[in-house]
Design a protein around this motif. Structure first.
Motif, mmCIF file in Angstrom:
data_model
loop_
_atom_site.group_PDB
_atom_site.id
_atom_site.type_symbol
_atom_site.label_atom_id
_atom_site.label_comp_id
_atom_site.label_asym_id
_atom_site.label_seq_id
_atom_site.Cartn_x
_atom_site.Cartn_y
_atom_site.Cartn_z
ATOM 1 N N HIS A 252 0.845 -3.443 -0.778
ATOM 2 C CA HIS A 252 1.758 -3.753 0.328
ATOM 3 C C HIS A 252 2.659 -2.560 0.596
ATOM 4 O O HIS A 252 2.811 -1.673 -0.245
ATOM 5 N N ARG A 253 3.191 -2.563 1.819
ATOM 6 C CA ARG A 253 4.152 -1.513 2.152
ATOM 7 C C ARG A 253 5.556 -2.052 1.970
ATOM 8 O O ARG A 253 5.838 -3.198 2.311
ATOM 9 N N ASN A 254 6.424 -1.203 1.439
ATOM 10 C CA ASN A 254 7.831 -1.567 1.325
ATOM 11 C C ASN A 254 8.627 -0.358 1.818
ATOM 12 O O ASN A 254 8.811 0.611 1.094
ATOM 13 N N GLY A 255 9.035 -0.424 3.067
ATOM 14 C CA GLY A 255 9.723 0.712 3.659
ATOM 15 C C GLY A 255 8.789 1.896 3.753
ATOM 16 O O GLY A 255 7.683 1.794 4.289
ATOM 17 N N GLU A 256 9.196 3.033 3.152
ATOM 18 C CA GLU A 256 8.404 4.276 3.194
ATOM 19 C C GLU A 256 7.364 4.337 2.086
ATOM 20 O O GLU A 256 6.660 5.329 1.958
ATOM 21 N N LEU A 257 7.289 3.256 1.285
ATOM 22 C CA LEU A 257 6.424 3.302 0.098
ATOM 23 C C LEU A 257 5.205 2.414 0.253
ATOM 24 O O LEU A 257 5.232 1.408 0.961
ATOM 25 N N SER B 255 3.728 7.622 -1.418
ATOM 26 C CA SER B 255 4.580 7.761 -0.244
ATOM 27 C C SER B 255 3.756 7.368 0.978
ATOM 28 O O SER B 255 2.543 7.160 0.887
ATOM 29 N N ALA B 256 4.457 7.214 2.139
ATOM 30 C CA ALA B 256 3.745 6.840 3.363
ATOM 31 C C ALA B 256 2.648 7.841 3.664
ATOM 32 O O ALA B 256 1.610 7.495 4.241
ATOM 33 N N LEU C 212 -2.635 -2.036 5.659
ATOM 34 C CA LEU C 212 -1.340 -2.587 5.196
ATOM 35 C C LEU C 212 -0.267 -2.422 6.263
ATOM 36 O O LEU C 212 -0.031 -1.341 6.762
ATOM 37 N N GLN C 213 0.315 -3.515 6.596
ATOM 38 C CA GLN C 213 1.417 -3.504 7.571
ATOM 39 C C GLN C 213 2.727 -3.708 6.834
ATOM 40 O O GLN C 213 2.796 -4.480 5.878
ATOM 41 N N GLY C 214 3.735 -3.027 7.287
ATOM 42 C CA GLY C 214 5.048 -3.178 6.666
ATOM 43 C C GLY C 214 5.581 -4.593 6.842
ATOM 44 O O GLY C 214 5.334 -5.226 7.853
ATOM 45 N N GLY C 215 6.233 -5.098 5.802
ATOM 46 C CA GLY C 215 6.903 -6.394 5.910
ATOM 47 C C GLY C 215 5.961 -7.575 5.872
ATOM 48 O O GLY C 215 6.357 -8.709 6.104
ATOM 49 N N GLU C 216 4.682 -7.353 5.560
ATOM 50 C CA GLU C 216 3.744 -8.474 5.583
ATOM 51 C C GLU C 216 3.428 -9.042 4.217
ATOM 52 O O GLU C 216 2.751 -10.059 4.111
ATOM 53 N N GLY C 217 3.888 -8.334 3.177
ATOM 54 C CA GLY C 217 3.557 -8.841 1.853
ATOM 55 C C GLY C 217 2.190 -8.334 1.425
ATOM 56 O O GLY C 217 1.478 -7.673 2.180
ATOM 57 N N PRO C 218 1.813 -8.654 0.186
ATOM 58 C CA PRO C 218 0.603 -8.088 -0.406
ATOM 59 C C PRO C 218 -0.657 -8.530 0.327
ATOM 60 O O PRO C 218 -0.736 -9.649 0.809
ATOM 61 N N ARG D 266 14.451 2.149 -11.639
ATOM 62 C CA ARG D 266 15.200 0.983 -11.150
ATOM 63 C C ARG D 266 15.512 1.091 -9.658
ATOM 64 O O ARG D 266 16.179 0.233 -9.099
ATOM 65 N N SER D 267 15.049 2.204 -9.039
ATOM 66 C CA SER D 267 15.264 2.317 -7.595
ATOM 67 C C SER D 267 14.118 1.652 -6.837
ATOM 68 O O SER D 267 14.165 1.500 -5.625
ATOM 69 N N LEU D 268 13.072 1.258 -7.584
ATOM 70 C CA LEU D 268 11.888 0.730 -6.920
ATOM 71 C C LEU D 268 12.002 -0.793 -6.754
ATOM 72 O O LEU D 268 12.062 -1.540 -7.727
ATOM 73 N N ASP D 269 11.989 -1.220 -5.482
ATOM 74 C CA ASP D 269 12.104 -2.662 -5.184
ATOM 75 C C ASP D 269 10.744 -3.322 -5.364
ATOM 76 O O ASP D 269 9.795 -3.019 -4.649
ATOM 77 N N LEU D 270 10.677 -4.236 -6.361
ATOM 78 C CA LEU D 270 9.398 -4.877 -6.681
ATOM 79 C C LEU D 270 9.332 -6.323 -6.168
ATOM 80 O O LEU D 270 8.534 -7.130 -6.662
#
Lengths: 152, 734
Positions: free
Chosen positions: B88-93, B32-33, B64-70, B219-223
């Motif tokens: 990488h960050r994806n939202g709160e993760l 988590s964040a 790691l910045q959100g929305g920047e990719g790995p 399946r809730s995890l966006d990969l």
């Protein structure tokens, strides 16, 4: 007494030739000559130089189209607009064959439109025809052969 | 075309962003964040290991910045095993990915060699093709894959192989296409996000993700961003069917669009260290930039050339008093502008063509159909599909590009391209691509070369060409408008000149006739009165004076008639020429009483659509000429015959008079042209000019044939009523 013919002509030579033609056509009518449209109207309306002339309209007006001061079409227009003159025969006697002139003349109520022929013999014949036609009501008396000139 | 392919929608629905599993060559830990362990890949065996690994990089997570990719998070040592870490960050993760570390190669790292060797070569490459070849070779060198392809997506999404590097034993796909359906829409989206994708072994068993909470749904995890993301089973089957166990794709993204891919295959499983992958991704970005710049350069050059062509066309038109149809007079720039093999200019009912085009009637119908669309520019590279009559154009015009010049009139310029029968080599028959068995989609089994012939199409019209013809259209509209202004100016000038001419004619009619009359009149009087006293010679001289004056008078009259003929409006009606001819014959018989003329009328004479007065003037002239020029004949004969041809109907007047030499025929109808000496035959030389003017103002044609001493034939035809074009207005009325 024959009614006179009113000849409205500004060109000296045309005038002379027309008078010769009228002479040769042996019409007995007196020929009154005026040299422009203004004089013609004065004569017809008994105004100006003609205010003292005897009453009565000419037998026919031979009217040149192209005139100084007031042109033939304007004279014609005035004649047709004047009740006392309205029924008087007017003949356009002119050099112009332009359709617009012919058309305008008839619109204004001309009785005949005659283009002066180039050849003199034909010219004489045309004038004679005109005189005879418009003075046909008055048979010329025997021996009365001379037309009288009043204005040069 | 698309009908050939199965419905992509089936494949496009697969939820490939959320497979709930990863590939087995690495490990994943999801925090988590706040750094709390949320999920891990099952190959950690337990949460503790996953948490342990995460704890080793926890200090670096701030990078790691959100929305920047790995991003690379360095290397850790876990129980004696070196691991390279990315995250990488994806939202709160926070998603952490671990892979077995490879030895650091220092300055020999692929990324350095890329900068040293590849970049300079890339900068020198002149064409997109050359760039693709360089990229294929360099990727092959960096990765050692058995086959490297660089391909570009066409407008329909099919991949076209531009460059290939293969090792022995690998099938070649050079010049082949891969159908668009190989890459479903959602996969393309992922290629835009994530520029590199490695599948080291297509035979892998996916490693499921396990949640810390019992209810957690893998399946809730966006990969989407995850390099380890497990691949669609359809894709794995596709790879196996292709004989490929390892694959890597590097995205080529030009101007934010997925332009193409570098695609690598290997018969054997192949893992690539993190650094190599980073170099490949970098290579992809360099290539993308270079392609964009090459395309820009090429497009600028192409646009420059097209502008040059447009200028040529326009300057050719603007040079003279020419109208749009003059474009076809200089076809080279016109055709090159659109890379066309034929072109046509359509101005309402009229059509001018150059090069290879359908026939005019076909173009006329097509132009009408296109004009009805009310579009400034319209094109098709498969005309017959949209316009069935286009089928008849055959191979000469499979495609058309059209611009409309006017909103009021049907004014179009059209370009045609011939049919281009293309053979497309597919890497496998795309029609057999997908199958459904057991409720699951299966990709095609075969990747062997399959050829497809495409017919009824031309080479596609490029956007650059369309914009070039649009530019030409603007220029043409400018010319048309300017010309309209000039025409208006000319018309007002013409009106002024005509008024002057009218005044002139009036003066001539009145003032020139009078002196002629006077000369004739006075000479006549002199002859009459003094004839007896004059010598014979004087009398003769006087008669010459008189004749000359009379002739001058006739001339003035004739000239006036002639000028009036050009000025007055034509009032057409049905004219029975038989009646007209009868009247005129009676007239001539009266005039020529001393002569016997044998008139022969060959019935039926036509009824013509003409101005009765003017037609009579023309006929009087023609019959008068026949009467005049047969005067020397003992048996004068004049024949009047009706004629008809495609252009219309009319009459021919045939006489057996003195005739003329055919070589003078062109002079015959000119004003004041006489072929005989004045003493022989009287006349002003204006009669035939009047005839021609009258006939031509009716839209008709005059002609003459003659032979000296044998006779002459004069004829004319006038258009029939239905064909009569509005030319009756004289210039003064326009």
């Amino acid at each position: 007494m024959l009614k006179p013919i009113l000849l409205v002509e500004d060109d000296k030579r045309d005038l002379e030739l027309t008078l010769v033609a009228l002479e040769r056509s042996q019409l007995a009518n007196e020929v009154i000559v005026v040299r422009d449209g203004a004089q013609a109207l004065d004569y017809l309306l008994r105004e100006g130089d003609f205010r003292n002339r005897e009453e009565g309209n000419p037998a026919v007006v031979l009217l040149d189209l192209k005139l100084p001061k007031i042109n033939g079409l304007e004279v014609l227009q005035k004649v047709r607009a004047t009740p006392a003159l309205r029924s008087m025969p007017v003949v356009m006697l002119t050099s112009s064959q332009e359709e617009s002139d012919v058309l305008r003349s008839y619109e204004l109520g001309v009785n005949a439109y005659v283009v002066k022929p180039v050849e003199f013999k034909q010219f004489v014949a045309a004038i004679a025809d005109l005189g005879v036609f418009w003075a046909v009501l008055n048979e010329p008396p025997p021996g009365s052969m001379k037309a009288i000139r009043r204005h040069e | 075309m698309n009908a050939l392919l199965p419905d992509l929608a089936v494949c496009a629905q697969e939820p490939i962003r959320v497979p709930g599993a990863i590939q087995p060559h690495g490990w994943m830990t999801v925090l988590s964040a706040q750094g709390k362990l949320l999920a891990w890949s099952a190959n950690w065996r337990n949460a503790d290991r996953a948490g342990e690994a995460a704890a080793l990089v926890r200090d670096n997570l701030g990078a790691l910045q959100g929305g920047e990719g790995p991003a690379a998070l360095g290397r850790i040592e876990l129980h004696g095993t070196g691991l390279d870490v990315g995250g990488h960050r994806n939202g709160e993760l926070v998603l952490l990915e671990f892979e077995p570390a490879t030895p650091d190669s220092g300055t020999q790292a692929p990324i350095y060699s890329l900068a040293r060797h590849f970049l300079p070569q890339l900068q020198q490459a002149r064409s997109v093709q050359a760039l693709a070849e360089l990229a294929a070779a360099e990727i092959k060198r960096l990765t050692g894959f058995g086959r490297t392809l660089v391909y570009r997506f066409d407008e329909e999404g099919h991949g076209e192989v531009l460059a290939e590097q293969i090792e022995p034993g690998y099938d070649s796909y050079a010049g082949h296409r891969f159908p668009a359906s190989d890459l479903p829409a959602q996969a393309r989206e992922l290629y835009l996000l994530n520029h590199i994708r490695l599948i080291p072994n297509a035979d892998y068993e996916p490693v499921p993700l396990v949640g810390a909470d019992p209810g957690w749904d893998a399946r809730s995890l966006d990969l989407s961003w995850a390099g380890l993301r497990s691949v669609s089973p359809v894709h794995l089957e596709y790879m196996r069917n292709m004989g490929t166990l390892a694959s890597m794709s590097v995205s080529i993204v030009v101007r934010g669009r997925l332009w193409g891919l570098i695609s690598c295959h290997d018969h054997a499983p192949r893992r690539l260290p993190f650094q190599t992958r980073a170099a490949c991704e970098h290579l992809g970005r360099l290539l993308s930039l270079q392609i964009a710049s090459r395309e820009d350069t090429t497009e600028v050059a192409a646009r420059l050339e097209l502008r040059q062509l447009t200028l040529q066309i326009v300057s050719h038109l603007a040079d003279g008093d020419s109208t749009l149809q003059r474009m076809v007079a200089e076809p080279t720039p016109l055709l090159r502008l659109a890379q066309a093999s034929g072109a046509a200019v359509v101005l309402n009912e009229d059509c001018w063509t150059t090069g290879d085009t359908p026939d005019r009637a076909q173009i006329g119908a097509l132009a009408k159909w296109i004009a009805a669309k009310n579009q400034e520019v319209w094109s098709s590279d498969r005309l017959a599909e949209e316009y069935p009559p286009g089928e008849a154009f055959g191979a000469r015009a499979a495609g058309v590009l059209a611009v409309s010049i006017s909103q009021v009139h049907q004014h179009l310029v059209l370009w045609f391209r011939p049919e281009l029968v293309t053979t497309i080599r597919w890497a496998g028959d795309p029609r057999k691509e997908l199958t459904m068995t057991g409720g699951r989609i299966h990709p095609r089994k075969s990747f062997s070369s399959w050829q497809q012939q495409v017919r009824g199409r031309c080479a596609p019209w490029s956007a650059t060409q369309e914009s070039a013809v649009t530019e030409l259209r603007h220029a043409l509209i400018g010319i048309v408008l300017r010309r309209a202004e000039e025409m208006a100016e000319v018309a007002s000038e013409l009106g002024r000149v005509n008024k002057e001419l009218e005044a002139f004619s009036y003066t001539v009619s009145h003032d020139l006739r009078a002196p002629m009359r006077h000369i004739a009149g006075y000479v006549d009087l002199v002859q009459d009165m003094e004839g007896k006293h004059l010598s014979e010679r004087s009398m003769r001289y006087l008669s010459h004076v008189k004749e000359a004056a009379a002739y001058a008078g006739h001339l003035v009259d004739a000239l006036l008639d002639f000028s009036r003929m050009g000025r007055s409006a034509i009032k057409r009606g049905r004219v029975e020429t038989r009646l007209l001819v009868d009247e005129l014959i009676a007239e001539f018989n009266r005039q020529e009483q001393g002569r016997r003329i044998d008139w022969r009328i060959e019935d039926p004479l036509p009824s013509l659509w003409a101005d009765p007065f003017l037609l009579q003037v023309a006929l009087r002239n023609l019959l008068g000429n026949a009467v005049k020029y047969t005067r020397t004949r003992e048996k004068a004969q004049v024949r009047i015959v009706g004629v008809r041809d495609a252009a219309g109907e009319g009459l021919e007047i045939v006489d057996n008079g003195v005739g003329f030499q055919q070589k003078y025929v062109a002079k015959l109808f000119g004003v004041f042209q006489r072929l005989h000496q004045a003493e022989e035959f009287e006349g002003t030389g204006i009669g035939l000019a009047s005839v021609r003017r009258i006939v031509e103002r009716h839209g008709g044609t005059v002609w003459a044939r003659g032979e000296p001493d044998q006779g002459a034939t004069f004829g004319f035809t006038l258009p029939r009523k239905a064909d009569a074009r509005p030319r009756e207005e004289g210039p003064t009325r326009s």
